[in-house]
Design an enzyme around this catalytic site. Structure first.
Site, PDB file in Angstrom:
ATOM      1  N   ASP A   1       0.813  -1.207   0.000  1.00 61.94           N
ATOM      2  CA  ASP A   1       0.000   0.000   0.000  1.00 61.94           C
ATOM      3  C   ASP A   1       0.853   1.267   0.000  1.00 61.94           C
ATOM      4  O   ASP A   1       0.686   2.161   0.832  1.00 61.94           O
ATOM      5  CB  ASP A   1      -0.923  -0.027   1.223  1.00 61.94           C
ATOM      6  CG  ASP A   1      -2.024   1.017   1.145  1.00 61.94           C
ATOM      7  OD1 ASP A   1      -2.334   1.477   0.024  1.00 61.94           O
ATOM      8  OD2 ASP A   1      -2.566   1.381   2.201  1.00 61.94           O
TER       9      ASP A   1
ATOM     10  N   ASN B   1       6.752  -7.640   6.587  1.00 59.52           N
ATOM     11  CA  ASN B   1       5.594  -6.893   7.053  1.00 59.52           C
ATOM     12  C   ASN B   1       4.313  -7.570   6.575  1.00 59.52           C
ATOM     13  O   ASN B   1       4.110  -7.758   5.369  1.00 59.52           O
ATOM     14  CB  ASN B   1       5.618  -5.457   6.528  1.00 59.52           C
ATOM     15  CG  ASN B   1       4.377  -4.680   6.961  1.00 59.52           C
ATOM     16  OD1 ASN B   1       4.247  -4.293   8.114  1.00 59.52           O
ATOM     17  ND2 ASN B   1       3.432  -4.474   6.038  1.00 59.52           N
ATOM     18  N   GLU B   2       3.469  -7.953   7.528  1.00 59.92           N
ATOM     19  CA  GLU B   2       2.121  -8.467   7.293  1.00 59.92           C
ATOM     20  C   GLU B   2       2.066  -9.643   6.320  1.00 59.92           C
ATOM     21  O   GLU B   2       1.199  -9.690   5.431  1.00 59.92           O
ATOM     22  CB  GLU B   2       1.192  -7.347   6.836  1.00 59.92           C
ATOM     23  CG  GLU B   2       0.961  -6.283   7.895  1.00 59.92           C
ATOM     24  CD  GLU B   2      -0.133  -5.296   7.537  1.00 59.92           C
ATOM     25  OE1 GLU B   2      -0.468  -5.183   6.340  1.00 59.92           O
ATOM     26  OE2 GLU B   2      -0.639  -4.639   8.460  1.00 59.92           O
TER      27      GLU B   2
ATOM     28  N   ASN C   1       0.267  -4.943  13.741  1.00 65.17           N
ATOM     29  CA  ASN C   1      -0.441  -3.866  13.064  1.00 65.17           C
ATOM     30  C   ASN C   1      -1.929  -4.067  13.320  1.00 65.17           C
ATOM     31  O   ASN C   1      -2.490  -5.088  12.901  1.00 65.17           O
ATOM     32  CB  ASN C   1      -0.178  -3.885  11.556  1.00 65.17           C
ATOM     33  CG  ASN C   1       1.251  -3.559  11.194  1.00 65.17           C
ATOM     34  OD1 ASN C   1       2.040  -3.139  12.037  1.00 65.17           O
ATOM     35  ND2 ASN C   1       1.608  -3.747   9.929  1.00 65.17           N
TER      36      ASN C   1
ATOM     37  N   TYR D   1      -6.005  -2.254  13.572  1.00 59.90           N
ATOM     38  CA  TYR D   1      -6.843  -1.139  13.151  1.00 59.90           C
ATOM     39  C   TYR D   1      -8.274  -1.274  13.662  1.00 59.90           C
ATOM     40  O   TYR D   1      -9.225  -0.945  12.960  1.00 59.90           O
ATOM     41  CB  TYR D   1      -6.817  -1.029  11.620  1.00 59.90           C
ATOM     42  CG  TYR D   1      -5.480  -0.562  11.091  1.00 59.90           C
ATOM     43  CD1 TYR D   1      -5.148   0.788  11.073  1.00 59.90           C
ATOM     44  CD2 TYR D   1      -4.534  -1.484  10.645  1.00 59.90           C
ATOM     45  CE1 TYR D   1      -3.918   1.209  10.612  1.00 59.90           C
ATOM     46  CE2 TYR D   1      -3.295  -1.061  10.181  1.00 59.90           C
ATOM     47  CZ  TYR D   1      -3.000   0.285  10.166  1.00 59.90           C
ATOM     48  OH  TYR D   1      -1.773   0.703   9.715  1.00 59.90           O
TER      49      TYR D   1
ATOM     50  N   TYR E   1     -10.567  -0.156  10.221  1.00 59.30           N
ATOM     51  CA  TYR E   1     -11.025  -1.196   9.301  1.00 59.30           C
ATOM     52  C   TYR E   1     -12.032  -2.128   9.968  1.00 59.30           C
ATOM     53  O   TYR E   1     -12.892  -2.710   9.303  1.00 59.30           O
ATOM     54  CB  TYR E   1      -9.843  -1.998   8.760  1.00 59.30           C
ATOM     55  CG  TYR E   1      -8.891  -1.184   7.919  1.00 59.30           C
ATOM     56  CD1 TYR E   1      -9.325  -0.541   6.763  1.00 59.30           C
ATOM     57  CD2 TYR E   1      -7.561  -1.039   8.274  1.00 59.30           C
ATOM     58  CE1 TYR E   1      -8.457   0.218   5.992  1.00 59.30           C
ATOM     59  CE2 TYR E   1      -6.679  -0.290   7.521  1.00 59.30           C
ATOM     60  CZ  TYR E   1      -7.133   0.342   6.380  1.00 59.30           C
ATOM     61  OH  TYR E   1      -6.258   1.098   5.625  1.00 59.30           O
TER      62      TYR E   1
ATOM     63  N   GLU F   1       1.822  -0.606  13.982  1.00 60.14           N
ATOM     64  CA  GLU F   1       0.928   0.240  13.199  1.00 60.14           C
ATOM     65  C   GLU F   1      -0.396   0.353  13.925  1.00 60.14           C
ATOM     66  O   GLU F   1      -0.967  -0.646  14.371  1.00 60.14           O
ATOM     67  CB  GLU F   1       0.674  -0.320  11.795  1.00 60.14           C
ATOM     68  CG  GLU F   1       1.834  -0.237  10.831  1.00 60.14           C
ATOM     69  CD  GLU F   1       1.457  -0.701   9.416  1.00 60.14           C
ATOM     70  OE1 GLU F   1       0.242  -0.654   9.084  1.00 60.14           O
ATOM     71  OE2 GLU F   1       2.350  -1.115   8.674  1.00 60.14           O
TER      72      GLU F   1
ATOM     73  N   TRP G   1       0.855   4.635  12.682  1.00 61.16           N
ATOM     74  CA  TRP G   1       0.862   4.627  11.230  1.00 61.16           C
ATOM     75  C   TRP G   1       0.037   5.805  10.739  1.00 61.16           C
ATOM     76  O   TRP G   1      -1.149   5.852  10.973  1.00 61.16           O
ATOM     77  CB  TRP G   1       0.279   3.317  10.690  1.00 61.16           C
ATOM     78  CG  TRP G   1       0.487   3.158   9.218  1.00 61.16           C
ATOM     79  CD1 TRP G   1      -0.440   3.292   8.227  1.00 61.16           C
ATOM     80  CD2 TRP G   1       1.717   2.822   8.567  1.00 61.16           C
ATOM     81  NE1 TRP G   1       0.120   3.076   6.997  1.00 61.16           N
ATOM     82  CE2 TRP G   1       1.439   2.787   7.180  1.00 61.16           C
ATOM     83  CE3 TRP G   1       3.013   2.576   9.011  1.00 61.16           C
ATOM     84  CZ2 TRP G   1       2.432   2.505   6.240  1.00 61.16           C
ATOM     85  CZ3 TRP G   1       3.981   2.292   8.084  1.00 61.16           C
ATOM     86  CH2 TRP G   1       3.682   2.247   6.710  1.00 61.16           C
TER      87      TRP G   1
ATOM     88  N   LYS H   1      -3.218   8.537   6.653  1.00 64.49           N
ATOM     89  CA  LYS H   1      -3.102   8.217   8.076  1.00 64.49           C
ATOM     90  C   LYS H   1      -1.984   8.997   8.774  1.00 64.49           C
ATOM     91  O   LYS H   1      -1.703   8.749   9.952  1.00 64.49           O
ATOM     92  CB  LYS H   1      -2.881   6.714   8.271  1.00 64.49           C
ATOM     93  CG  LYS H   1      -4.076   5.843   7.884  1.00 64.49           C
ATOM     94  CD  LYS H   1      -3.864   4.400   8.262  1.00 64.49           C
ATOM     95  CE  LYS H   1      -5.050   3.558   7.881  1.00 64.49           C
ATOM     96  NZ  LYS H   1      -5.215   3.424   6.422  1.00 64.49           N
TER      97      LYS H   1
END
Length: 607
Positions: free
Chosen positions: A163, A421-422, A475, A477, A481, A513, A558, A577
């Site tokens: 992203d 990452n992720e 991370n 949210y 989300y 994040e 983040w 963000k």
């Protein structure tokens, strides 16, 4: 890989500036031999910079494939008898470099340096034609991965599952430098200390020097340790050894005290043949139970995930922009950052060393997750298998881990290696893929903790790999989300998950994040997503939870600043963000963070 430097036995010429620039629209430049003569173009491009946003040309911005850079380079006349080297601090994502038409270097991987010994191709006091072809393609075999489709009209389209915008070009400096024929090729420094910090402790410096170019009897090697004022505080002889530093001054968060290790290769008469100066700091890093310790003392991370991202220059390095970003980190009270999602410029790492900023250093392994297929429009697929994260992907992943650690191993600011990452961490195949990569990172550097950043789809009930690592990096949210606009439900869900991780592993946790997209200047009396007020309330909620979870050892918002992304209905002019706008104007959240972090002083409030 040592960074080039001017010194008693070496010289350095910076090749940044304007290059002739040509877009290889049909990707035929290599087959047609464009390297064998002038490019024949009226375009010029600045180096370092991304090329994507420089011209008002949609075809160039969306180009998939090769672009070409070219300039004349003069070799200093005093370099006769020296080895001459050409170094690229990065070329995103692949490159081929030519000297007067001869291929001298090629590299895949957009964020780590590569170089070539071009001595046999050049003559001191004369010029040569430097041509560099740079390719921005991402495939399932690259890190980060991607895919390319060809439309009925022949137009090639690049898709990727990260992203942030796929900026490309020569993003960092191009250097010409000299060394003696026999020279220091590599240095590794590791440190420890005995005694209480700041109370007459004795430092211990283990070093290993690699010398290249020997053709006969190995030459003696001498090592001298200098303090920050240039005073000699220790010496040793040999390719490896240990040097004690009495009354050592430690490198600490916020106090970046640096020593210098001067490695000298001598001839048989004791004269210096080559000299290289490696800066280092004396400090230790340790995970003990649920604590993260620097110099034996608990450390709490405050800061951001960041991006190398600015208008016009994209990911191109700029000293002025770098200093401004560090000044804003200082203003807001941050003590650390993560190099999300790729290694940053070596200038950034050197600056962090000098100023005592703590760094989580990350590879470019982002997008290894088929669960994102719907978000990025790539089509559903299994993550681990021949159609996506394959043996070729794993080979590239090993390469970026090796190159990251080789480049940054001597930076005291680096306290954690983040190898991905992720990624998808619950699917069959995840453990088999990551277990050898975690082992590789520890083999290359046993002195630092190793981690990866866990995605919110793979909580403690599903994840299969986090136990392989030293820290839990998450991370999350909730409230964005998930539980969008409902911070009360988000607070309960977040705290429940963090407690579940504590029960499962009991190791330190860093929130790498958390954040909410925010349109600067949009205000609301209500808890309305996208408003500046909601972003601040969102952060306050997370901080309340962190302060109730003893195993939390850090918070990285983040993001530091808004940044460019690929086009899509989920992103309007990029990711919003940031605590700062893309041009570094503060949102309300920046003041919220400044108030909290200035009061923390590296200690969480008592619950």
């Amino acid at each position: 890989m040592l960074r080039p430097q001017d010194g008693p036995t070496r010289e350095l010429v910076n090749l940044d500036g304007l290059y002739a620039f040509k877009v290889d629209a049909e990707n035929t430049g290599l087959s047609e031999g464009w390297q064998n003569g002038p490019l024949g173009t009226g375009l010029e491009m600045g180096v370092p910079a991304s090329y994507n946003d420089v011209f008002p040309d949609n075809a160039l911005r969306d180009h998939v494939g090769w672009v070409w850079y070219q300039r004349q380079v003069r070799v200093p006349r005093g370099w006769a008898g020296e080895r001459v080297w050409l170094r690229f601090e990065s070329a995103t994502h692949g490159a081929k470099a030519f000297v007067d038409g001869a291929l001298v270097a090629e590299h895949q991987g957009g964020y780590t340096p590569f170089e070539a010994d071009i001595t046999e191709h050049v003559t001191a006091g004369t010029t040569f034609r430097l041509t560099v072809a740079v390719n921005n393609e991402l495939t399932q075999a690259t890190i980060p991965p991607g895919s390319i489709t060809v439309g009925e009209d022949g137009r090639r389209t690049q898709t990727y599952m990260h992203d942030f915008y796929n900026y490309a070009g020569l993003h960092r400096s191009v250097l010409l430098y000299s060394t003696p024929a026999v020279h220091v090729e590599d240095i590794t420094v590791t440190t420890a200390f005995e005694g209480a910090p700041g109370a007459g402790a004795t430092g211990s410096v283990d070093y290993a020097v690699v010398v290249a170019g020997e053709t006969g009897e190995p030459r003696p090697v001498r090592v001298r340790i200098l303090d920050a004022e240039g005073r000699q505080v220790g010496t040793a002889e040999g390719l490896s050894g240990t040097v004690a530093i009495p009354d050592v001054v430690l490198w600490q968060p916020g106090k970046g005290y640096l020593y210098s290790l001067v490695a000298e290769v001598l001839d048989l008469e004791g004269q210096v043949v080559d000299s290289y100066t490696q800066a280092f700091g004396v400090r230790t890093v340790e995970v003990r139970g649920a604590e993260f310790l620097i110099n034996g003392e608990p450390f709490y991370f405050t800061g951001f995930g960041m991006h190398e991202d600015h208008t016009t220059i994209g990911k191109g390095h700029s000293h002025a922009h770098m200093v401004n970003d560090f000044a804003l980190l200082d203003w807001i009270g941050a003590n650390s950052f993560r190099t999300s999602h790729y290694p940053y410029s070596e200038d950034v790492m050197d600056y962090a060393d000098r100023h005592g900023i703590v760094v989580i250093d990350e590879t470019p392994a982002v997008g290894l997750n088929a669960d994102f297929a719907g978000f990025f429009g790539t089509g559903a697929k299994k993550t681990y298998g021949p159609d996506f994260v394959s043996d070729a992907t794993a080979a590239s992943h090993r390469q970026v881990i090796e190159e990251l650690i080789a480049r940054d191993k001597n930076h005291p600011s680096v306290v954690i290696w983040s190898i991905a990452n992720e990624p998808q961490s619950s699917e069959d195949g995840a453990r088999g893929y990551f277990e050898p990569l975690a082992a590789l990172a520890r083999e290359l550097d046993p002195t630092r903790p190793v981690g990866f950043v866990n995605v919110m789809f793979d909580g403690p009930d599903k994840d299969t790999i986090t136990d392989l690592f030293d820290v839990i990096m998450l991370n999350r949210y909730y409230g964005w989300y998930l539980n969008t606009g409902d911070l009360a439900s988000a607070e309960k869900a977040l705290e429940a998950e963090l407690n579940a991780w504590t029960e499962k592993l009991g190791t330190p946790m860093i929130m790498t994040e958390y954040g909410a997209d925010t349109l600067a200047g949009f205000h609301s009396l209500y808890a309305q997503p996208w408003s500046e007020e909601y972003q601040a309330e969102f952060l306050d909620m997370y901080h309340r939870v962190f302060d109730r979870v003893p195993a939390m050892v850090g918070e990285h918002v983040w993001n530091f600043a808004d940044f460019a992304t690929s086009n899509g209905i989920m992103r309007v002019d990029g990711n919003k963000k940031g605590a700062f706008t893309r041009d570094r104007r503060p949102k309300a959240a920046a003041f919220t963070l400044r108030k909290r972090w200035s009061q923390l002083e590296n200690r969480k409030p008592q619950a």
